[in-house]
Design a protein around this motif. Structure first.
Motif, mmCIF file in Angstrom:
data_model
loop_
_atom_site.group_PDB
_atom_site.id
_atom_site.type_symbol
_atom_site.label_atom_id
_atom_site.label_comp_id
_atom_site.label_asym_id
_atom_site.label_seq_id
_atom_site.Cartn_x
_atom_site.Cartn_y
_atom_site.Cartn_z
ATOM 1 N N LEU A 1 52.162 -1.702 5.324
ATOM 2 C CA LEU A 1 51.063 -2.656 5.296
ATOM 3 C C LEU A 1 51.193 -3.687 6.414
ATOM 4 C CD1 LEU A 1 50.889 -3.270 1.436
ATOM 5 C CD2 LEU A 1 49.515 -1.694 2.816
ATOM 6 N N SER A 2 50.058 -4.202 6.849
ATOM 7 C CA SER A 2 50.034 -5.177 7.926
ATOM 8 C C SER A 2 50.776 -6.454 7.535
ATOM 9 C CB SER A 2 48.583 -5.532 8.268
ATOM 10 O OG SER A 2 48.520 -6.666 9.098
ATOM 11 N N LYS A 3 51.550 -7.003 8.471
ATOM 12 C CA LYS A 3 52.242 -8.263 8.222
ATOM 13 C C LYS A 3 51.251 -9.418 8.067
ATOM 14 C CE LYS A 3 56.709 -7.159 10.354
ATOM 15 N NZ LYS A 3 56.464 -5.718 10.413
ATOM 16 N N THR A 4 50.042 -9.247 8.574
ATOM 17 C CA THR A 4 49.023 -10.284 8.430
ATOM 18 C C THR A 4 48.747 -10.586 6.967
ATOM 19 O OG1 THR A 4 47.993 -9.591 10.505
ATOM 20 C CG2 THR A 4 46.643 -10.915 9.022
ATOM 21 N N LEU A 5 48.852 -9.552 6.110
ATOM 22 C CA LEU A 5 48.560 -9.749 4.688
ATOM 23 C C LEU A 5 49.489 -10.771 4.053
ATOM 24 C CD1 LEU A 5 47.803 -6.139 3.401
ATOM 25 C CD2 LEU A 5 46.199 -8.028 3.672
ATOM 26 N N SER A 6 50.701 -10.901 4.594
ATOM 27 C CA SER A 6 51.653 -11.850 4.022
ATOM 28 C C SER A 6 51.234 -13.292 4.279
ATOM 29 C CB SER A 6 53.053 -11.611 4.593
ATOM 30 O OG SER A 6 53.084 -11.904 5.978
ATOM 31 N N ARG A 7 50.273 -13.476 5.205
ATOM 32 C CA ARG A 7 49.809 -14.828 5.529
ATOM 33 C C ARG A 7 48.732 -15.317 4.575
ATOM 34 N NH1 ARG A 7 50.454 -16.445 10.949
ATOM 35 N NH2 ARG A 7 48.298 -17.154 11.152
ATOM 36 N N PRO B 1 56.260 -1.209 1.778
ATOM 37 C CA PRO B 1 55.805 -2.514 2.270
ATOM 38 C C PRO B 1 55.697 -2.551 3.787
ATOM 39 C CG PRO B 1 57.502 -2.784 0.580
ATOM 40 C CD PRO B 1 57.439 -1.315 0.891
ATOM 41 N N ASP B 2 56.537 -1.774 4.472
ATOM 42 C CA ASP B 2 56.498 -1.757 5.927
ATOM 43 C C ASP B 2 55.213 -1.127 6.461
ATOM 44 O OD1 ASP B 2 58.973 -2.924 5.984
ATOM 45 O OD2 ASP B 2 60.053 -1.016 6.150
ATOM 46 N N ASP C 1 42.574 -19.253 4.496
ATOM 47 C CA ASP C 1 43.014 -17.859 4.609
ATOM 48 C C ASP C 1 42.268 -17.117 5.708
ATOM 49 O OD1 ASP C 1 45.083 -17.355 2.451
ATOM 50 O OD2 ASP C 1 43.528 -18.361 1.316
ATOM 51 N N LYS D 1 46.369 -15.002 0.671
ATOM 52 C CA LYS D 1 46.428 -14.723 -0.766
ATOM 53 C C LYS D 1 45.035 -14.355 -1.251
ATOM 54 C CE LYS D 1 45.991 -19.687 -1.784
ATOM 55 N NZ LYS D 1 45.758 -20.066 -0.390
#
Length: 405
Positions: A9-15, A6-7, A135, A17
């Motif tokens: 992947l970009s943290k942006t993806l968590s923003r 998980p680390d 999104d 869906k």
């Protein structure tokens, strides 16, 4: 086999869906493949074929060898056709260097947000909204600010609501009329109320999504912000495309017109992402905009018939209220009267997502739940399918609602 951390992947993806409308369409398709009797009312595309003259223009482009790279954001012939269309239909005057062409309307909106948003910038989005607006704002680092416009105002944001939502951080208002998902259209006078507010806040720009411009019914007259209020011309990005009205969803051509510095910034984004839209599709779009337009009225007659059928049948379903929209090819019925009830299979309906899931599982009718569009308790029906499909689907919905206890 290695797995992706998980680390990594970009943290942006968590923003963000995935698109719920695409998810519903895919689920309906999977169930059909599995042999289920499914009627899909989730897809936002006309069931008409692309008009023959437009298809022939695409074939002619292939035969003429027009299959090479083009200018990053569109051929001059298409930009000229867009300028002519905006003058003809909207009394808006642009030069080709104020126009950008992208791979569908979605890329146009995305490019504009990526080119303008900084962390902390706010974007006002009337709800219900097309699922991708918030999104895309989040992907670009901005903050979406939904403004709920419910059934009591015809799913239209009021000037007072707009005024209350604006802050010093507001950069854009995204404005969609006729609307996906409700079909609600703002009259010129209703739009003037909003533009009067914007005139008092010169730091707020307007991004219009006019994709359903030609899909308007009865006596409704389409209007767009910069047409209604010319003083907003220099801070309006007027976005449109050929997907819906010309039944060209798969050709993937969208466009926008606006101030030169913004268009240049959007071109820079596109130059480092997709580069030019499909060359063949661009030539087909030239014919779409410049060629015969009479079929638009014929198609709208079919959509009006379908709209009236669906509105009448859904309003006859227990617990459902379905307003009659001004345009697009959607209705957005309210299911307040169904909440708290239980289906024959034992599912208690607490929200619109549970309603849509049970409807699909127990009747085979696929719709998109209202929470995906930012306003509940509702669901969206696309009536861009055959009369027979619509009659059968609405009958199943009526029976489903009648069986709730």
């Amino acid at each position: 086999m290695s797995s992706t951390s998980p680390d990594f992947l970009s943290k942006t993806l968590s923003r963000v869906k995935p698109s719920p409308t695409i998810a519903v369409s895919n689920l309906a398709a999977d169930l059909k493949v599995a042999g289920k009797d499914v009627i899909g009312l989730g897809a936002g595309e006309p069931d008409f074929d692309t008009p023959e003259n437009i298809k022939k223009a695409g074939i002619a482009a292939i035969n003429a060898g027009k299959t090479k790279y083009t200018s990053v954001d569109g051929i001059i012939e298409l930009k000229q056709a867009i300028c002519a269309k905006l003058e003809r239909d909207n009394a808006l005057f642009y030069a080709p260097d104020q126009v950008t062409v992208g791979t569908g309307g979605k890329q146009i909106l995305y490019n504009a947000l990526m080119a303008t948003l900084n962390s902390g910038d706010e974007v006002i989005i009337p709800a219900p909204y097309w699922v991708s607006y918030p999104d895309m704002v989040l992907l670009a680092g901005g903050t979406p600010v939904p403004v709920a416009a419910g059934i009591e105002t015809g799913f239209k944001m009021t000037p007072e609501q707009l005024e209350a939502a604006i802050t010093p951080k507001t950069k854009w208002l995204i404005f969609n009329s006729p609307s996906n998902p409700t079909g609600a259209g703002y009259s010129a006078s209703e739009l003037k109320g909003l533009t009067d507010v914007l005139l008092r806040h010169p730091h707020v720009w307007v991004m219009t999504d006019d994709m359903y411009e030609h899909l308007v019914f009865d006596d409704f007259k389409f209007a767009t912000p910069a047409e209604v209020e010319p003083a907003l011309y220099e801070r309006t990005l007027t976005c449109n495309g050929v997907s819906k009205a010309y039944a060209m969803t798969g050709w993937r051509i969208g466009y926008a017109a606006g101030p030169k510095p913004l268009i240049a910034a959007m071109r820079k984004i596109q130059s480092q992402s997709t580069s030019n839209p499909c060359s063949v599709s661009q030539w087909a779009a030239v014919e779409a905009l410049n060629g015969p337009q009479e079929f638009l009225a014929s198609n709208n007659e079919i959509f009006v018939r379908r709209r009236n059928l669906v509105v009448e049948m859904l309003n006859a379903a227990e617990g459902i209220t379905c307003p009659k929209p001004e345009g697009a090819f959607y209705v957005y019925p309210d299911i307040s009267g169904c909440l708290g009830k239980t289906t024959p299979a034992g599912t208690k309906i607490e929200n619109d997502e549970q309603f849509a899931t049970a409807l699909l599982e127990e009747t085979g009718v696929a719709v998109v739940f209202g929470a995906a569009f930012g306003l509940s308790p509702n669901f969206r029906v696309s009536y861009a399918t055959s009369d027979d499909n619509l009659k059968e689907a609405c009958t199943r919905i009526q029976n489903f609602c009648a069986a709730l206890s």
